[in-house]
Write a protein that holds these residues in place. Structure first.
Motif, short mmCIF file in Angstrom:
data_model
loop_
_atom_site.label_atom_id
_atom_site.label_comp_id
_atom_site.label_asym_id
_atom_site.label_seq_id
_atom_site.Cartn_x
_atom_site.Cartn_y
_atom_site.Cartn_z
N ALA A 298 -26.35 45.71 -9.05
CA ALA A 298 -27.19 46.50 -9.94
C ALA A 298 -26.45 46.85 -11.23
CB ALA A 298 -27.66 47.78 -9.25
N ALA A 299 -25.15 47.16 -11.14
CA ALA A 299 -24.36 47.46 -12.34
C ALA A 299 -24.30 46.24 -13.26
CB ALA A 299 -22.95 47.93 -11.96
N ALA A 300 -24.08 45.06 -12.68
CA ALA A 300 -24.03 43.84 -13.48
C ALA A 300 -25.40 43.52 -14.09
CB ALA A 300 -23.55 42.66 -12.63
N ALA A 301 -26.46 43.73 -13.31
CA ALA A 301 -27.81 43.47 -13.82
C ALA A 301 -28.16 44.44 -14.94
CB ALA A 301 -28.83 43.56 -12.69
N ALA A 302 -27.78 45.71 -14.79
CA ALA A 302 -28.05 46.70 -15.83
C ALA A 302 -27.33 46.32 -17.12
CB ALA A 302 -27.62 48.09 -15.38
N LYS A 303 -26.07 45.90 -17.01
CA LYS A 303 -25.33 45.49 -18.20
C LYS A 303 -26.00 44.27 -18.84
CE LYS A 303 -20.87 44.03 -19.97
NZ LYS A 303 -19.42 44.11 -19.83
N GLN A 304 -26.39 43.31 -18.03
CA GLN A 304 -27.06 42.11 -18.55
C GLN A 304 -28.36 42.49 -19.26
OE1 GLN A 304 -27.90 39.09 -15.63
NE2 GLN A 304 -29.06 37.85 -17.08
N LEU A 305 -29.14 43.37 -18.65
CA LEU A 305 -30.41 43.79 -19.23
C LEU A 305 -30.22 44.47 -20.58
CD1 LEU A 305 -33.49 44.19 -18.89
CD2 LEU A 305 -32.96 46.34 -17.73
N TRP A 306 -29.31 45.43 -20.65
CA TRP A 306 -29.12 46.17 -21.90
C TRP A 306 -28.46 45.33 -22.97
CZ3 TRP A 306 -32.69 49.22 -22.16
CH2 TRP A 306 -33.10 49.98 -21.06
N HIS A 307 -27.56 44.43 -22.59
CA HIS A 307 -26.99 43.54 -23.61
C HIS A 307 -28.05 42.58 -24.14
CE1 HIS A 307 -22.76 44.52 -24.16
NE2 HIS A 307 -22.81 44.96 -22.93
N ALA A 308 -28.94 42.10 -23.28
CA ALA A 308 -30.03 41.24 -23.76
C ALA A 308 -30.94 42.01 -24.70
CB ALA A 308 -30.83 40.71 -22.58
N THR A 309 -31.13 43.29 -24.44
CA THR A 309 -32.00 44.12 -25.27
C THR A 309 -31.37 44.39 -26.63
OG1 THR A 309 -32.89 45.18 -23.29
CG2 THR A 309 -33.20 46.33 -25.38
#
Length: 185
Positions: free
Chosen positions: A131-142
């Motif tokens: 979840a931490a990695a997915a959150a980072k991926q999501l916000w960096h994509a944003t």
């Protein structure tokens, strides 16, 4: 200032920009004086914890230079254009409280910034690494979309795709069990 073939950053920029490639959130502790290149390295982290009284400056202006270690990628995510221009053309020194107001640091603490940053990293690590990695991926994509800003539809699809990968995974199940009071294994 050479850039390796196919790389986004040159060697000097990679010192701060490389944090974006680390799959988990990167937490930086800042204390004392954080000028020039050191400031740019800190800006590359996902989260910055600063000790009260820490002094910051985009000091390159004093030497007739512009920031060249990744601030160009980090500052637009954190501050408005006028603030970026003011800081990079004046070399003005400011303290942690103002850095927090400007959005350049996440948290200002009295006492030991390293201990506070370590506590935050420990809390992140106690959750699901997926979840931490997915959150980072999501916000960096944003925030980091090259060219045109991402569309809402693209961001919402990414959010759904990442959530699907997390749902019913081992780490998500472990977080649910822990949240419901199951004993540690």
């Amino acid at each position: 200032l050479g850039r390796p073939e196919g790389e986004a950053a040159n060697l000097a920029q990679a010192v701060s920009h490389a944090w974006r490639g680390v799959p988990c959130p990167v937490v930086a502790a800042v204390h004392g004086v954080c000028f020039g290149g050191g400031f740019q390295i800190a800006l590359g982290a996902d989260v910055r914890v600063a000790a009260a009284g820490t002094k910051f400056s985009v000091m390159e202006a004093k030497w007739g230079l512009i920031p060249d270690m990744g601030a160009t990628a980090a500052l637009p995510e954190l501050v408005n254009r006028d603030v970026a221009i003011e800081l990079t053309t004046t070399g003005r020194i400011f303290e942690a409280a103002e850095a927090k107001e400007l959005g350049l640091v996440t948290k200002v603490v009295e006492g030991d910034a390293f201990e506070a940053a370590l506590g935050m990293a420990t809390k992140i690590a106690a959750g699901s690494p997926d979840a931490a990695a997915a959150a980072k991926q999501l916000w960096h994509a944003t925030y980091d979309a090259p060219g045109d800003p991402p569309t809402e539809a693209r961001l919402l699809k990414l959010e759904t795709d990442l959530q699907r990968r997390l749902l019913l995974g081992w780490n998500q199940a472990a977080c649910v069990a822990r949240g419901l009071g199951a004993p540690e294994l």
